[in-house]
Scaffold this motif. Sequence first.
Motif, PDB file in Angstrom:
ATOM      1  N   ARG A   9       0.829  -1.205   0.000  1.00  0.00           N
ATOM      2  CA  ARG A   9       0.000   0.000   0.000  1.00  0.00           C
ATOM      3  C   ARG A   9       0.867   1.260   0.000  1.00  0.00           C
ATOM      4  O   ARG A   9       0.608   2.215  -0.725  1.00  0.00           O
ATOM      5  CB  ARG A   9      -0.922  -0.010   1.208  1.00  0.00           C
ATOM      6  N   ALA A  10       1.900   1.277   0.833  1.00  0.00           N
ATOM      7  CA  ALA A  10       2.777   2.445   0.914  1.00  0.00           C
ATOM      8  C   ALA A  10       3.501   2.678  -0.409  1.00  0.00           C
ATOM      9  O   ALA A  10       3.672   3.826  -0.837  1.00  0.00           O
ATOM     10  CB  ALA A  10       3.766   2.282   2.049  1.00  0.00           C
ATOM     11  N   ARG A  11       3.931   1.592  -1.045  1.00  0.00           N
ATOM     12  CA  ARG A  11       4.594   1.733  -2.351  1.00  0.00           C
ATOM     13  C   ARG A  11       3.623   2.311  -3.383  1.00  0.00           C
ATOM     14  O   ARG A  11       3.992   3.165  -4.174  1.00  0.00           O
ATOM     15  CB  ARG A  11       5.132   0.379  -2.814  1.00  0.00           C
ATOM     16  N   ARG A  12       2.389   1.852  -3.353  1.00  0.00           N
ATOM     17  CA  ARG A  12       1.372   2.335  -4.296  1.00  0.00           C
ATOM     18  C   ARG A  12       1.100   3.817  -4.060  1.00  0.00           C
ATOM     19  O   ARG A  12       1.034   4.611  -5.010  1.00  0.00           O
ATOM     20  CB  ARG A  12       0.101   1.526  -4.157  1.00  0.00           C
ATOM     21  N   GLU A  13       0.967   4.225  -2.798  1.00  0.00           N
ATOM     22  CA  GLU A  13       0.714   5.624  -2.484  1.00  0.00           C
ATOM     23  C   GLU A  13       1.903   6.492  -2.850  1.00  0.00           C
ATOM     24  O   GLU A  13       1.736   7.611  -3.334  1.00  0.00           O
ATOM     25  CB  GLU A  13       0.375   5.769  -1.011  1.00  0.00           C
ATOM     26  N   GLU A  14       3.111   5.987  -2.613  1.00  0.00           N
ATOM     27  CA  GLU A  14       4.319   6.727  -2.964  1.00  0.00           C
ATOM     28  C   GLU A  14       4.400   6.915  -4.473  1.00  0.00           C
ATOM     29  O   GLU A  14       4.753   7.991  -4.956  1.00  0.00           O
ATOM     30  CB  GLU A  14       5.554   5.985  -2.458  1.00  0.00           C
ATOM     31  N   LYS A  15       4.040   5.893  -5.212  1.00  0.00           N
ATOM     32  CA  LYS A  15       4.060   5.970  -6.677  1.00  0.00           C
ATOM     33  C   LYS A  15       3.027   6.976  -7.172  1.00  0.00           C
ATOM     34  O   LYS A  15       3.286   7.718  -8.131  1.00  0.00           O
ATOM     35  CB  LYS A  15       3.768   4.577  -7.256  1.00  0.00           C
ATOM     36  N   ALA A  16       1.870   7.043  -6.537  1.00  0.00           N
ATOM     37  CA  ALA A  16       0.819   7.962  -6.933  1.00  0.00           C
ATOM     38  C   ALA A  16       1.230   9.423  -6.700  1.00  0.00           C
ATOM     39  O   ALA A  16       0.780  10.320  -7.417  1.00  0.00           O
ATOM     40  CB  ALA A  16      -0.467   7.663  -6.173  1.00  0.00           C
ATOM     41  N   ARG A  17       2.070   9.663  -5.702  1.00  0.00           N
ATOM     42  CA  ARG A  17       2.536  11.018  -5.405  1.00  0.00           C
ATOM     43  C   ARG A  17       3.480  11.553  -6.460  1.00  0.00           C
ATOM     44  O   ARG A  17       3.616  12.751  -6.635  1.00  0.00           O
ATOM     45  CB  ARG A  17       3.227  11.058  -4.052  1.00  0.00           C
ATOM     46  N   ARG A  18       4.194  10.674  -7.159  1.00  0.00           N
ATOM     47  CA  ARG A  18       5.195  11.111  -8.139  1.00  0.00           C
ATOM     48  C   ARG A  18       4.605  11.660  -9.373  1.00  0.00           C
ATOM     49  O   ARG A  18       3.663  11.683  -9.869  1.00  0.00           O
ATOM     50  CB  ARG A  18       6.092   9.931  -8.514  1.00  0.00           C
TER      51      ARG A  18
END
Length: 73
Positions: A64-73
């Motif tokens: 989940r954290a990786r997905r959210e981090e990717k969405a921020r980029r």
Amino acid sequence: MNRIEKLKKDLYSFEELDTLEKNATQLRDAETLRLVTRSRASKTAKGEKPESTVDADGTPLTKRARREEKARR
């Protein structure tokens, strides 16, 4: 064995304790919150440590954290 017995016997992992704490907070279950705190302190006293949520580079380890981090980029 129910969750109260498992908490008293210190059978849950740190990750499971986090989930139990979140649910108990939402339900305002004071007994479970007290047992989670005691179990966490017991595990720490025994030398157990919670798993890190980030790797050496600072990258989040959970999906989940990786997905959210990717969405921020």
